[in-house]
Design a protein around this motif. Sequence first.
Motif, PDB file in Angstrom:
ATOM      1  N   ASP A  59      -3.791  46.509  -2.078  1.00 11.56           N
ATOM      2  CA  ASP A  59      -3.699  45.808  -1.388  1.00 11.56           C
ATOM      3  C   ASP A  59      -3.625  44.177  -3.013  1.00 11.56           C
ATOM      4  N   VAL A  60      -3.244  43.428  -1.910  1.00 13.23           N
ATOM      5  CA  VAL A  60      -3.381  41.711  -3.229  1.00 13.23           C
ATOM      6  C   VAL A  60      -4.501  40.823  -2.589  1.00 13.23           C
TER       7      VAL A  60
ATOM      8  N   ARG B 203      -6.550  37.499  -1.708  1.00 13.76           N
ATOM      9  CA  ARG B 203      -5.973  35.932  -1.955  1.00 13.76           C
ATOM     10  C   ARG B 203      -8.002  35.494  -0.934  1.00 13.76           C
TER      11      ARG B 203
ATOM     12  N   LEU C 143      -1.789  31.271  -1.886  1.00 15.06           N
ATOM     13  CA  LEU C 143      -1.430  32.346  -2.789  1.00 15.06           C
ATOM     14  C   LEU C 143       0.283  32.462  -3.270  1.00 15.06           C
TER      15      LEU C 143
ATOM     16  N   TYR D 194       4.298  34.608  -4.117  1.00 10.94           N
ATOM     17  CA  TYR D 194       4.288  35.897  -5.051  1.00 10.94           C
ATOM     18  C   TYR D 194       5.367  35.112  -5.649  1.00 10.94           C
TER      19      TYR D 194
ATOM     20  N   TYR E  10       2.078  37.234  -8.949  1.00 10.91           N
ATOM     21  CA  TYR E  10       1.270  36.287  -8.226  1.00 10.91           C
ATOM     22  C   TYR E  10       0.466  35.404  -8.441  1.00 10.91           C
TER      23      TYR E  10
ATOM     24  N   LEU F 142      -4.234  40.334  -9.017  1.00 12.23           N
ATOM     25  CA  LEU F 142      -2.849  40.016  -9.019  1.00 12.23           C
ATOM     26  C   LEU F 142      -1.413  39.813  -9.915  1.00 12.23           C
TER      27      LEU F 142
ATOM     28  N   PRO G 222      -2.210  36.447   4.223  1.00 13.60           N
ATOM     29  CA  PRO G 222      -3.489  37.226   4.831  1.00 13.60           C
ATOM     30  C   PRO G 222      -2.045  38.460   6.137  1.00 13.60           C
TER      31      PRO G 222
ATOM     32  N   ASN H 130       2.926  45.399  -1.447  1.00 11.94           N
ATOM     33  CA  ASN H 130       1.423  45.597  -1.863  1.00 11.94           C
ATOM     34  C   ASN H 130       1.729  44.098   0.065  1.00 11.94           C
ATOM     35  N   ARG H 131      -0.155  44.330   0.547  1.00 11.32           N
ATOM     36  CA  ARG H 131      -0.184  43.933   0.910  1.00 11.32           C
ATOM     37  C   ARG H 131      -1.292  42.209   0.521  1.00 11.32           C
ATOM     38  N   ILE H 132      -1.183  41.604   1.582  1.00 13.26           N
ATOM     39  CA  ILE H 132      -1.875  40.691   1.038  1.00 13.26           C
ATOM     40  C   ILE H 132      -3.184  40.726   2.341  1.00 13.26           C
TER      41      ILE H 132
ATOM     42  N   THR I 162      -7.635  38.730   2.280  1.00 11.52           N
ATOM     43  CA  THR I 162      -8.432  37.914   2.161  1.00 11.52           C
ATOM     44  C   THR I 162      -9.357  38.801   2.100  1.00 11.52           C
TER      45      THR I 162
END
Length: 280
Positions: free
Chosen positions: A84-85, A87, A94, A96, A129, A151, A222, A238-240, A242
């Motif tokens: 997970d990335v 934010r 944020l 990419y 990121y 990131l 997110p 990857n998934r964004i 919160t």
Amino acid sequence: MEYRRILLDGVVTEVHRMGDRLVSRDGRAISVSEAAHLAPVQPTKIIAVHLNYRSRVEEFGTRLPDAPTYFHKPVSALNAHGGDVVRPAGCKFLNYEGEIAVVIGRTCRNIAPADAGHYIAGYTVANDYGLHDFRDTDAGSMLRVKGSDTLAPIGPGVVPDWDFHGKRIRTLVNDEVVQDGNTDEMRWDMHYLVADIARTITLVPGDVLLTGTPANSRPVEPGDVVEVEVEGLGVLRNRIVTGPEPVRADVGAQPTESEEVRSTALGGDWEFRGIRPPAR
């Protein structure tokens, strides 16, 4: 051959890919889709070049300097395929940046570009990121913009002996193509970048150099799933999400939404004003 690092039976294990299977040195195997991936290397430093792709330069309506410039991402930003990335809560911008990463294989100092290939272990996919909410305060160093936790995802694996010429690189958000470039757009190729950095900074095995992104870096939200796909290297996904808490308000500069922040995040030219090419 492609090499990866995964958790196998709870232990960090180096594996190589054989079709849709990942196989360890002792013969244990797991399917690619079931593996819990780690970053494929453990760098002592992550160095990234600024502008390098022609389409990105044209997007900003600027020109490249005579030589590349760089910034540093701390190793605590390192992330992996499937990770997970984050934010942080309260942040909006944020972005990419689909990229290709060079992985160093031998200690490297003061070498010629023509010799740089001998010091490269291989290549992998990266997403550089940027958290532009902090651009007003960190534009000079890019520390929080590019170095906040999570990131710097790279992976899924390292591919040795990959020919970087004429390779397609795409970024997709929720299966929609948002960046589409080719390594032939690069002003400075992988070997040049390694030799340039190694003039004054010793590179050691596992170190990572990020080599720039094509046009159309934009913010994500997110829940978005971001994939970077590089011909011959695979797909980094990857998934964004919160962050669980907002950035602390009782210390330091806070996220902002100035003209500079919005312009940079949304593809404007703020950071390049004053260095446009001369009129022809």
